[in-house]
Motif scaffolding. Structure first.
Motif, PDB file in Angstrom:
ATOM      1  N   SER A  32       0.794  -1.286  -0.100  1.00 43.84           N
ATOM      2  CA  SER A  32      -0.201  -0.078  -0.106  1.00 43.84           C
ATOM      3  C   SER A  32       0.813   1.159   0.026  1.00 43.84           C
ATOM      4  O   SER A  32       0.570   2.238  -0.495  1.00 43.84           O
ATOM      5  CB  SER A  32      -0.786   0.057   1.177  1.00 43.84           C
ATOM      6  N   TYR A  35       2.827   1.609  -3.182  1.00 49.95           N
ATOM      7  CA  TYR A  35       1.779   1.982  -4.645  1.00 49.95           C
ATOM      8  C   TYR A  35       1.437   3.155  -4.266  1.00 49.95           C
ATOM      9  O   TYR A  35       1.574   4.309  -5.337  1.00 49.95           O
ATOM     10  CB  TYR A  35       0.286   1.098  -4.259  1.00 49.95           C
ATOM     11  N   SER A  36       1.031   3.750  -3.063  1.00 51.02           N
ATOM     12  CA  SER A  36       0.733   5.244  -2.753  1.00 51.02           C
ATOM     13  C   SER A  36       1.991   6.159  -3.142  1.00 51.02           C
ATOM     14  O   SER A  36       1.827   7.285  -3.670  1.00 51.02           O
ATOM     15  CB  SER A  36       0.331   5.547  -1.328  1.00 51.02           C
ATOM     16  N   TYR A  40       1.740   9.006  -5.669  1.00 48.80           N
ATOM     17  CA  TYR A  40       1.847  10.432  -5.430  1.00 48.80           C
ATOM     18  C   TYR A  40       2.911  11.116  -6.116  1.00 48.80           C
ATOM     19  O   TYR A  40       2.452  12.348  -6.447  1.00 48.80           O
ATOM     20  CB  TYR A  40       1.810  10.425  -4.028  1.00 48.80           C
ATOM     21  N   LEU A 249       5.329   9.698   3.460  1.00 46.93           N
ATOM     22  CA  LEU A 249       5.307   8.510   2.722  1.00 46.93           C
ATOM     23  C   LEU A 249       6.548   7.847   2.497  1.00 46.93           C
ATOM     24  O   LEU A 249       6.634   6.777   2.828  1.00 46.93           O
ATOM     25  CB  LEU A 249       4.583   8.936   1.528  1.00 46.93           C
ATOM     26  N   THR A 283      -3.933   0.938 -12.777  1.00 45.65           N
ATOM     27  CA  THR A 283      -4.087   2.323 -12.127  1.00 45.65           C
ATOM     28  C   THR A 283      -3.793   3.246 -13.199  1.00 45.65           C
ATOM     29  O   THR A 283      -4.429   4.225 -13.722  1.00 45.65           O
ATOM     30  CB  THR A 283      -3.303   2.624 -10.912  1.00 45.65           C
TER      31      THR A 283
END
Length: 387
Positions: A32, A35-36, A40, A249, A283
């Motif tokens: 997660s 991926y983020s 981003y 992040l 995505t």
């Protein structure tokens, strides 16, 4: 104050105790956050038109430097720092070269978001084992076998198919991504030297490399981006919040690797990588409306097959050879000659630690996980034998 800091240390350590975190939770957190982070950065650099990768990664490394400095003083999460394993000589000839190629890899792998689609970038990253193996062949640390040649050929054919099928191909973006991959291969190659000589854990490696990265990125920013940098935009509260979230992040991703290697095996971690790549490709199509041809889809799965064979080869070359022989037996070719030389088996066991690192993430300052994984696997093996 000392009692308060001790309580913080104990609570932090208890959070990282393996028994409290199931494997599926650790894997989910890692996927997660990775991926983020990639999504981003794609939004910042491409969609929001902030084409300043040196400054963006500099924000990440400065935050990583600040947090690791705090952790080294109030916790025991950085044993290599506490034991002062790194001398100035080690820093100059081992940490600095590693940080230099990490800097190149991070900047270029983010710069490419401006030129190529997110899905195609993930497909190109699957070629990393090819130059990495060539480096080990050239240095004499690996001996070429027919099976390794087939793996390299499979991955190369898959990446070639994805490039031919790319509908929005950019030669500039392609060259940037290839250079980023080669730089990352040098990073992994130098990481092998650092891990074997200094035995650093992931957070300790980040403690030593983040300040050096910050200095290198500062020079890059002054040379390449300062003249055209939009200072007025950065001074806005909303964009400062965007950069703060990005830095948070990036560090959380490094921390998730520390948690992951403390709770799972190296095999689980390497097998979880393609899941993130697949999610990013989906995505790219759904969110950014990037076109995807049928040839690209076929090429991606061919490259994924080669990448899976490479990971299995690093994990257990003899087992992979046995599976291949079984496949040929099933299809009727019962007298299949082994494509793995006997002397290669010992070589793979010796270098399993060094090559278990792979191209995982573009903006991660992740390192040292190989040592942690190896130590954990050895502990597990010892416990089993004792039982």
């Amino acid at each position: 104050l000392r009692s308060y800091l001790v309580n913080i240390q104990h609570s932090t350590m208890s959070f990282l105790i393996p028994s409290l975190l199931p494997s599926w939770v650790c894997i989910s957190i890692w996927i997660s956050l990775g991926y983020s982070m990639i999504l981003y950065n794609k939004l910042i650099l491409s969609t929001w038109n902030f084409n300043f990768p040196f400054f963006l990664i500099l924000c990440h490394t400065l935050m990583a430097t600040l947090i690791t400095q705090i952790l080294s003083r109030v916790t025991s999460l950085l044993p290599a720092v506490t034991e002062r394993r790194v001398s100035w000589n080690d820093y100059l000839f081992k940490i600095f070269p590693y940080a230099f190629f990490s800097c190149m890899s991070l900047v270029l792998s983010n710069k490419v978001y401006v030129y190529l689609s997110l899905g195609y970038i993930q497909m190109l990253k699957s070629i990393m084992p090819v130059p990495l193996l060539l480096m080990y062949f050239a240095s004499g640390k690996e001996t070429l076998s027919i099976l390794q040649f087939l793996i390299v050929l499979t991955i190369s054919c898959g990446v070639m198919m994805t490039s031919i099928g790319e509908l929005q191909f950019s030669l500039t973006g392609f060259l940037i991504q290839v250079t980023a991959v080669v730089s990352d291969c040098f990073r992994v190659f130098l990481l092998d030297v650092v891990l074997k000589d200094l035995h650093l854990d992931s957070l300790s490696m980040l403690y030593y490399s983040a300040p050096t990265l910050s200095i290198l990125l500062s020079f890059g920013f002054l040379v390449f981006e300062y003249d055209t940098f939009p200072f007025d935009r950065v001074h806005s509260t909303s964009f400062m919040l965007v950069l703060l979230v990005s830095g948070f992040l990036a560090f959380s991703l490094n921390l998730s690797v520390f948690i992951l290697v403390s709770n799972t095996s190296s095999l689980i971690m390497t097998l979880a990588g393609p899941i993130k790549d697949f999610l990013l490709i989906i995505t790219s199509v759904l969110l950014f409306h990037s076109p995807l041809s049928s040839l690209q889809i076929v090429g991606f799965f061919v490259a994924l097959l080669g990448l899976t064979m490479y990971r299995e080869f690093k994990a257990d070359a003899v087992k992979l050879q046995a599976n291949i022989n079984h496949f040929f037996t099933v299809v009727g070719l019962r007298h299949t000659r082994s494509v793995l030389p006997q002397h290669d088996v010992a070589d793979k066991q010796q270098h399993e630690e060094s090559l278990s690192c792979n191209s995982s993430d573009e903006v991660e300052l992740v390192s040292g996980e190989t040592t942690s994984l190896l130590r954990r696997d050895e502990i597990k093996s010892t416990v089993k034998k004792s039982s």
